[in-house]
Design a protein around this motif. Sequence first.
Motif, PDB file in Angstrom:
ATOM      1  N   ARG A 227       0.811  -1.214   0.000  1.00  0.00           N
ATOM      2  CA  ARG A 227       0.000   0.000   0.000  1.00  0.00           C
ATOM      3  C   ARG A 227       0.848   1.270   0.000  1.00  0.00           C
ATOM      4  NH1 ARG A 227      -3.192   2.481   4.328  1.00  0.00           N
ATOM      5  NH2 ARG A 227      -2.307   0.951   5.757  1.00  0.00           N
ATOM      6  N   PHE A 228       2.050   1.198   0.576  1.00  0.00           N
ATOM      7  CA  PHE A 228       2.886   2.388   0.683  1.00  0.00           C
ATOM      8  C   PHE A 228       3.953   2.454  -0.404  1.00  0.00           C
ATOM      9  CE2 PHE A 228       0.906   2.198   4.783  1.00  0.00           C
ATOM     10  CZ  PHE A 228       0.743   3.525   5.143  1.00  0.00           C
ATOM     11  N   ALA A 229       3.968   1.490  -1.330  1.00  0.00           N
ATOM     12  CA  ALA A 229       4.930   1.538  -2.427  1.00  0.00           C
ATOM     13  C   ALA A 229       4.622   2.720  -3.335  1.00  0.00           C
ATOM     14  CB  ALA A 229       4.900   0.236  -3.214  1.00  0.00           C
ATOM     15  N   ILE A 230       5.650   3.291  -3.942  1.00  0.00           N
ATOM     16  CA  ILE A 230       5.468   4.473  -4.779  1.00  0.00           C
ATOM     17  C   ILE A 230       4.570   4.182  -5.984  1.00  0.00           C
ATOM     18  CG2 ILE A 230       6.650   6.301  -6.056  1.00  0.00           C
ATOM     19  CD1 ILE A 230       7.126   6.234  -2.983  1.00  0.00           C
TER      20      ILE A 230
ATOM     21  N   PRO B  86      -0.777  -0.551 -14.232  1.00  0.00           N
ATOM     22  CA  PRO B  86       0.322  -1.062 -15.080  1.00  0.00           C
ATOM     23  C   PRO B  86       1.252   0.055 -15.560  1.00  0.00           C
ATOM     24  CG  PRO B  86      -1.794  -1.987 -15.751  1.00  0.00           C
ATOM     25  CD  PRO B  86      -2.086  -0.872 -14.800  1.00  0.00           C
ATOM     26  N   ALA B  87       0.671   1.216 -15.837  1.00  0.00           N
ATOM     27  CA  ALA B  87       1.501   2.322 -16.322  1.00  0.00           C
ATOM     28  C   ALA B  87       2.478   2.785 -15.255  1.00  0.00           C
ATOM     29  CB  ALA B  87       0.610   3.483 -16.769  1.00  0.00           C
ATOM     30  N   GLY B  88       2.022   2.831 -13.994  1.00  0.00           N
ATOM     31  CA  GLY B  88       2.912   3.223 -12.911  1.00  0.00           C
ATOM     32  C   GLY B  88       4.060   2.251 -12.727  1.00  0.00           C
ATOM     33  N   ILE B  89       3.745   0.960 -12.782  1.00  0.00           N
ATOM     34  CA  ILE B  89       4.789  -0.066 -12.649  1.00  0.00           C
ATOM     35  C   ILE B  89       5.810   0.074 -13.773  1.00  0.00           C
ATOM     36  CG2 ILE B  89       5.239  -2.537 -12.715  1.00  0.00           C
ATOM     37  CD1 ILE B  89       3.937  -1.778 -10.159  1.00  0.00           C
ATOM     38  N   VAL B  90       5.320   0.183 -14.999  1.00  0.00           N
ATOM     39  CA  VAL B  90       6.218   0.272 -16.164  1.00  0.00           C
ATOM     40  C   VAL B  90       7.037   1.561 -16.114  1.00  0.00           C
ATOM     41  CG1 VAL B  90       6.297   0.492 -18.669  1.00  0.00           C
ATOM     42  CG2 VAL B  90       4.786  -1.194 -17.613  1.00  0.00           C
ATOM     43  N   LEU B  91       6.386   2.661 -15.738  1.00  0.00           N
ATOM     44  CA  LEU B  91       7.084   3.947 -15.696  1.00  0.00           C
ATOM     45  C   LEU B  91       8.251   3.909 -14.720  1.00  0.00           C
ATOM     46  CD1 LEU B  91       7.203   6.956 -16.500  1.00  0.00           C
ATOM     47  CD2 LEU B  91       5.635   7.417 -14.607  1.00  0.00           C
ATOM     48  N   LEU B  92       8.011   3.403 -13.518  1.00  0.00           N
ATOM     49  CA  LEU B  92       9.074   3.359 -12.521  1.00  0.00           C
ATOM     50  C   LEU B  92      10.135   2.317 -12.869  1.00  0.00           C
ATOM     51  CD1 LEU B  92       7.010   3.909  -9.278  1.00  0.00           C
ATOM     52  CD2 LEU B  92       8.709   5.435 -10.245  1.00  0.00           C
ATOM     53  N   ALA B  93       9.720   1.202 -13.460  1.00  0.00           N
ATOM     54  CA  ALA B  93      10.700   0.200 -13.875  1.00  0.00           C
ATOM     55  C   ALA B  93      11.626   0.757 -14.948  1.00  0.00           C
ATOM     56  CB  ALA B  93       9.988  -1.055 -14.381  1.00  0.00           C
ATOM     57  N   LEU B  94      11.040   1.447 -15.919  1.00  0.00           N
ATOM     58  CA  LEU B  94      11.861   2.053 -16.966  1.00  0.00           C
ATOM     59  C   LEU B  94      12.745   3.152 -16.387  1.00  0.00           C
ATOM     60  CD1 LEU B  94       9.297   2.285 -19.916  1.00  0.00           C
ATOM     61  CD2 LEU B  94      11.217   0.694 -19.678  1.00  0.00           C
ATOM     62  N   GLY B  95      12.187   3.896 -15.432  1.00  0.00           N
ATOM     63  CA  GLY B  95      12.990   4.936 -14.793  1.00  0.00           C
ATOM     64  C   GLY B  95      14.186   4.359 -14.070  1.00  0.00           C
ATOM     65  N   PHE B  96      13.966   3.249 -13.336  1.00  0.00           N
ATOM     66  CA  PHE B  96      15.094   2.630 -12.642  1.00  0.00           C
ATOM     67  C   PHE B  96      16.103   2.061 -13.639  1.00  0.00           C
ATOM     68  CE2 PHE B  96      17.225  -1.078 -10.806  1.00  0.00           C
ATOM     69  CZ  PHE B  96      17.903  -0.447  -9.772  1.00  0.00           C
ATOM     70  N   ALA B  97      15.600   1.444 -14.714  1.00  0.00           N
ATOM     71  CA  ALA B  97      16.515   0.892 -15.721  1.00  0.00           C
ATOM     72  C   ALA B  97      17.393   1.993 -16.316  1.00  0.00           C
ATOM     73  CB  ALA B  97      15.724   0.184 -16.817  1.00  0.00           C
TER      74      ALA B  97
END
Length: 393
Positions: free
Chosen positions: A298-301, A313-324
């Motif tokens: 619940r507290f994950a960004i 899904p967009a939030g997950i992909v956005l942050l994953a791409l940002g970290f990559a």
Amino acid sequence: MLLLVAACAAFAWPDESPLVPRHGGHAGGDRTWAWLFLACEIGAFGAYLGGLALLSRRRPSLRAVAALAAAVQLVPLGAPLLLSTDAWTYWDYGRLAAVHGRNPYRDPPRSEPVDPAYPYVGSGWRGETSVYGPGFTLASEPIALAAGRSSPAAAWLYKSLAALGILAAAALAGRLGRRPAFAVAFVGWNPLLALHFGGGGHNDSWMAALVCAALALGTGGRRQAAGVAWVAAISVKWVAVVFLPLRALEARARGRPVGHLGFALATSALVVVATARYGVHWLSAFGPLARNANHESRFAIPHRLEQLGLPHPAGIVLLALGFAAAYAGLLRAATRGRARLALCAALLLVAAPYLVPWYVAWSVPLAAMEEDRLAQVLTLALCAYLLRPAVPL
């Protein structure tokens, strides 16, 4: 700060306190104790930030700073197990192998429902096999035998080892940092670490201490031993492998030899011992680990972005791409002789869909030893943000 941490520990003792997880999760209780806990935790963290600000302008006695660090981290040992059932889950996995002859990478806790550890396992983990590395699971077996059938003994053993891990990380950060007293305080005075390690017994401190040991050994020229320490860290939690390429590229850029032989021999020994004990099933830990990473806390960004209207899904992909993208930049910086491990750990926490307070142990010791202001600020911001999660309100 110390008194407020001690007050947090004391609030767990009343019978009606919900701070102690009971039988698979948090039991009901009087939430007044949880509110008092949170208030004192926030106050302790404010005092911690004030202490760091003072240390940044003075040259205090390292011995005094270390003594206070030890007190802060060890005080929660006087409390029952706080806020999480993870230590009891470790106990159950250890008992599955050491007592029942089962394989914790194949057999979940519910395969032995009459075991004394089973009622204390978190309800979400009763059907899950171990997600931890084989080094940690091998170490859990003698701990389970030492604890016997006693849940308080199991909790106290894991709490003690977790607190010692944080203190070891603080000492190593002090050895490697340019400002030893500040580095020791950055780790050892942190009340969030105290309450979730000396209080909660999580194994992330083992990994953090071993990563710090690998860095200290490598810096001291003991490159083969450093390789062994890296393998040990990865064998507790796989996340440590994220730091290894950065450190290797930095070493190459600076012309610093690395311990390929020590790393290879330690890896071979671990594979042989783990396979002899658990078969090839220990490799399946990546399966539940991946499933856990796909869960969203619940507290994950990413969840916060979803609350702001961004599709999940967009939030997950956005942050994953940002970290990559950030990791690629960090790799490039490492090729120029600077491995920003603390920033890597902090950004990984920002991008993670599953985020819990004790994960800050990944970044706090690294931020303490590196003169990286961005990493330190981001790490402290994450600590402040994670004061509330896990408190049963």
